[in-house]
Design a protein around this motif. Structure first.
Motif, PDB file in Angstrom:
ATOM      1  N   TRP A  56       1.010  -1.236   0.047  1.00  0.00           N
ATOM      2  CA  TRP A  56       0.111  -0.140   0.078  1.00  0.00           C
ATOM      3  C   TRP A  56       0.889   1.299   0.089  1.00  0.00           C
ATOM      4  N   ASN A  57       2.089   1.227   0.772  1.00  0.00           N
ATOM      5  CA  ASN A  57       3.264   2.187   0.514  1.00  0.00           C
ATOM      6  C   ASN A  57       2.645   3.632   1.128  1.00  0.00           C
ATOM      7  N   MET A  58       1.802   3.787   2.015  1.00  0.00           N
ATOM      8  CA  MET A  58       1.141   4.916   2.517  1.00  0.00           C
ATOM      9  C   MET A  58       1.615   5.285   3.855  1.00  0.00           C
ATOM     10  N   THR A  59       2.299   4.318   4.361  1.00  0.00           N
ATOM     11  CA  THR A  59       3.199   4.646   5.871  1.00  0.00           C
ATOM     12  C   THR A  59       4.892   4.788   5.784  1.00  0.00           C
ATOM     13  N   ASP A  60       5.159   5.266   6.972  1.00  0.00           N
ATOM     14  CA  ASP A  60       6.766   5.112   6.827  1.00  0.00           C
ATOM     15  C   ASP A  60       7.559   4.041   7.518  1.00  0.00           C
ATOM     16  N   SER A  61       7.230   3.520   8.550  1.00  0.00           N
ATOM     17  CA  SER A  61       7.852   2.418   8.933  1.00  0.00           C
ATOM     18  C   SER A  61       6.916   1.220   9.381  1.00  0.00           C
TER      19      SER A  61
END
Length: 269
Positions: A145-150
């Motif tokens: 999804w690639n919407m968070t940082d860690s």
């Protein structure tokens, strides 16, 4: 503390349903415990039907902003959030992340879709292998999804499966999907969290354990955040030095923080 650059990137204030102290108190104790920075990452479990998301996010953002302003020049305060189960309500999650300019967004899976938090499950009545396969698939979807940082506490269910129920788990059975998670994080230039809370709460390995941190490094992983997952002011920064030791042992020369959603490499010194 044996390290100068102690920054705790996973903490919870009273804005979290299970938090116990104010943002100001967390910041005070961060300084007392040898920290130079803190990310306040309260729980936003977006799939919780009892949570008023708009009310919560507005109040938490103002509260962390006040802490940042109050400690300016004394402590680096990063405005964060622990977005739980964002993949189950993507549209709402993306709206929140667009509206609020956080420094740092932790991505977490605390429960599978339409299930209770892993904390509440009775593992004597469940197929643990099937449950973990579903969990790691959700973790992979979260990474994609690639919407968070860690990616927070990758082995979170083991805190209860092993720590509470004493059921042994062979993580090598899930190596293929864990590698896929790591490949996705590395490709997207995102971080893996080294969560040290289980060292103290359940006397287990870190989440994930050291061998998976080493695997992430060997695959080309660059960014690792280190967090205490503290829900009490006294525990802010607890075990961060042990996390830094692990990073060094795995070949890392830096840990990572996020400022304005961008990764900053901080020397392990």
């Amino acid at each position: 503390m044996k390290y100068e650059n102690i920054i705790d990137t996973h903490t919870h204030s009273i804005n979290s349903f299970d938090g116990n102290h104010s943002c100001i108190e967390l910041c005070d104790y961060c300084i007392k415990n040898g920290g130079i920075g803190i990310a306040i990452t309260d729980h936003l479990d977006i799939d919780d039907p009892e949570l008023n998301v708009n009310e919560f996010t507005a109040e938490q953002f103002v509260d962390t902003l006040n802490a940042k302003n109050n400690f300016k020049g004394k402590l680096a305060v990063l405005q964060g959030i622990e977005l739980g189960q964002g993949i189950f309500r993507k549209e709402l999650s993306e709206k929140i992340l667009d509206e609020y300019k956080y420094d740092y967004v932790l991505g977490a899976i605390h429960n599978l879709d339409n299930m209770k938090d892993f904390y509440f499950l009775d593992y004597t009545e469940l197929d643990v292998d099937a449950l973990l396969n579903s969990y790691f698939k959700a973790e992979l979807e979260l990474a994609e999804w690639n919407m968070t940082d860690s990616l927070a506490h990758l082995t979170y269910p083991l805190r209860y499966i092993v720590g509470k129920y004493n059921i042994k788990v062979d993580l090598s059975k899930y190596s293929e999907i864990i590698d896929a998670i790591f490949e996705t994080l590395i490709y997207n230039k995102k971080a893996l969290e080294l969560n040290v809370s289980s060292l103290f709460n359940y006397h287990l390995d870190t989440m994930p354990p050291k061998d998976l941190i080493k695997r992430f490094k060997d695959m080309g992983g660059k960014y690792v955040t280190v967090g205490s997952d503290s829900h009490y002011k006294e525990k802010v920064c607890l075990g961060i030095d042990k996390g830094y030791d692990i990073l060094r042992e795995c070949g890392f020369e830096h840990f990572t923080i996020f400022v304005g959603r961008e990764p900053w490499l901080m020397p392990l010194r």
